[in-house]
Design a protein around this motif. Structure first.
Motif, PDB file in Angstrom:
ATOM      1  N   ALA A   1      11.815  -1.155   5.940  1.00  0.00           N
ATOM      2  CA  ALA A   1      10.757  -0.259   5.474  1.00  0.00           C
ATOM      3  C   ALA A   1      10.671   0.987   6.354  1.00  0.00           C
ATOM      4  CB  ALA A   1       9.420  -0.992   5.452  1.00  0.00           C
ATOM      5  N   LEU A   2      10.844   0.815   7.653  1.00  0.00           N
ATOM      6  CA  LEU A   2      10.795   1.940   8.573  1.00  0.00           C
ATOM      7  C   LEU A   2      11.933   2.922   8.310  1.00  0.00           C
ATOM      8  CD1 LEU A   2       9.482   3.322  10.996  1.00  0.00           C
ATOM      9  CD2 LEU A   2      10.908   1.893  12.476  1.00  0.00           C
TER      10      LEU A   2
ATOM     11  N   HIS B   1       4.350  -4.474   8.813  1.00  0.00           N
ATOM     12  CA  HIS B   1       5.355  -5.424   8.315  1.00  0.00           C
ATOM     13  C   HIS B   1       6.166  -6.024   9.454  1.00  0.00           C
ATOM     14  CE1 HIS B   1       4.596  -4.823   4.121  1.00  0.00           C
ATOM     15  NE2 HIS B   1       4.895  -3.540   4.165  1.00  0.00           N
ATOM     16  N   MET B   2       6.422  -5.232  10.485  1.00  0.00           N
ATOM     17  CA  MET B   2       7.219  -5.735  11.610  1.00  0.00           C
ATOM     18  C   MET B   2       6.532  -6.889  12.331  1.00  0.00           C
ATOM     19  SD  MET B   2       9.243  -2.735  13.491  1.00  0.00           S
ATOM     20  CE  MET B   2      10.052  -1.459  12.597  1.00  0.00           C
TER      21      MET B   2
ATOM     22  N   LYS C   1      13.653   8.147   6.210  1.00  0.00           N
ATOM     23  CA  LYS C   1      14.549   8.925   5.338  1.00  0.00           C
ATOM     24  C   LYS C   1      13.747   9.948   4.537  1.00  0.00           C
ATOM     25  CE  LYS C   1      18.232   5.560   4.571  1.00  0.00           C
ATOM     26  NZ  LYS C   1      18.862   4.689   3.558  1.00  0.00           N
ATOM     27  N   LEU C   2      12.601   9.525   4.017  1.00  0.00           N
ATOM     28  CA  LEU C   2      11.756  10.452   3.260  1.00  0.00           C
ATOM     29  C   LEU C   2      11.303  11.614   4.139  1.00  0.00           C
ATOM     30  CD1 LEU C   2       9.484   8.005   1.221  1.00  0.00           C
ATOM     31  CD2 LEU C   2      11.238   9.548   0.308  1.00  0.00           C
TER      32      LEU C   2
ATOM     33  N   PHE D   1       5.219   9.148   5.796  1.00  0.00           N
ATOM     34  CA  PHE D   1       4.251   8.870   6.865  1.00  0.00           C
ATOM     35  C   PHE D   1       3.499   7.572   6.580  1.00  0.00           C
ATOM     36  CE2 PHE D   1       4.545  13.381   8.140  1.00  0.00           C
ATOM     37  CZ  PHE D   1       4.543  13.233   9.521  1.00  0.00           C
ATOM     38  N   LYS D   2       3.055   7.419   5.335  1.00  0.00           N
ATOM     39  CA  LYS D   2       2.309   6.221   4.971  1.00  0.00           C
ATOM     40  C   LYS D   2       3.212   4.985   5.056  1.00  0.00           C
ATOM     41  CE  LYS D   2      -1.479   7.587   2.103  1.00  0.00           C
ATOM     42  NZ  LYS D   2      -2.320   7.042   3.080  1.00  0.00           N
ATOM     43  N   GLY D   3       4.470   5.146   4.652  1.00  0.00           N
ATOM     44  CA  GLY D   3       5.422   4.041   4.727  1.00  0.00           C
ATOM     45  C   GLY D   3       5.723   3.640   6.157  1.00  0.00           C
ATOM     46  N   GLN D   4       5.788   4.626   7.028  1.00  0.00           N
ATOM     47  CA  GLN D   4       6.034   4.345   8.443  1.00  0.00           C
ATOM     48  C   GLN D   4       4.873   3.543   9.031  1.00  0.00           C
ATOM     49  OE1 GLN D   4       8.029   7.219  11.307  1.00  0.00           O
ATOM     50  NE2 GLN D   4       5.884   7.522  11.793  1.00  0.00           N
TER      51      GLN D   4
END
Length: 90
Positions: free
Chosen positions: A39-40, A28-29, A45-46, A19-22
């Motif tokens: 990164a998305l 980043h985009m 995947k996680l 969630f944090k990475g999303q």
């Protein structure tokens, strides 16, 4: 990987990282679309690898459980507090 004194399965923490990475991927985009997409995909995947926890965390975030109003405020301590006693807790 969860730290030794964590109360939940590793999948719970992985899903939270997803969630944090999303969230970070969206930023980043703006700066670099290609890196943001990579990164998305990694973040998703996680979350996809831990569907039960992804669903539980999503519902808790949307409900503002534990006083959290956004993913930036959610951390592993929040996760432990909100899901303490959950049947999947270790």
């Amino acid at each position: 990987m969860s730290t030794p004194n964590r109360k939940l399965p590793a999948g719970a923490y992985e899903s939270l990282r997803g969630f944090k990475g999303q969230s970070a991927a969206a930023i980043h985009m703006i700066q670099d679309k290609a890196k943001g997409k990579v990164a998305l995909v990694e973040a998703q995947k996680l979350m996809a690898a831990n569907p039960e926890w992804t669903s539980l965390i999503y519902k808790a975030l949307m409900a503002g459980t534990g006083g959290i109003v956004g993913i930036d405020d959610a951390d592993e301590d929040w996760l432990d507090r909100v899901f303490e006693g959950h049947p999947s807790a270790v």
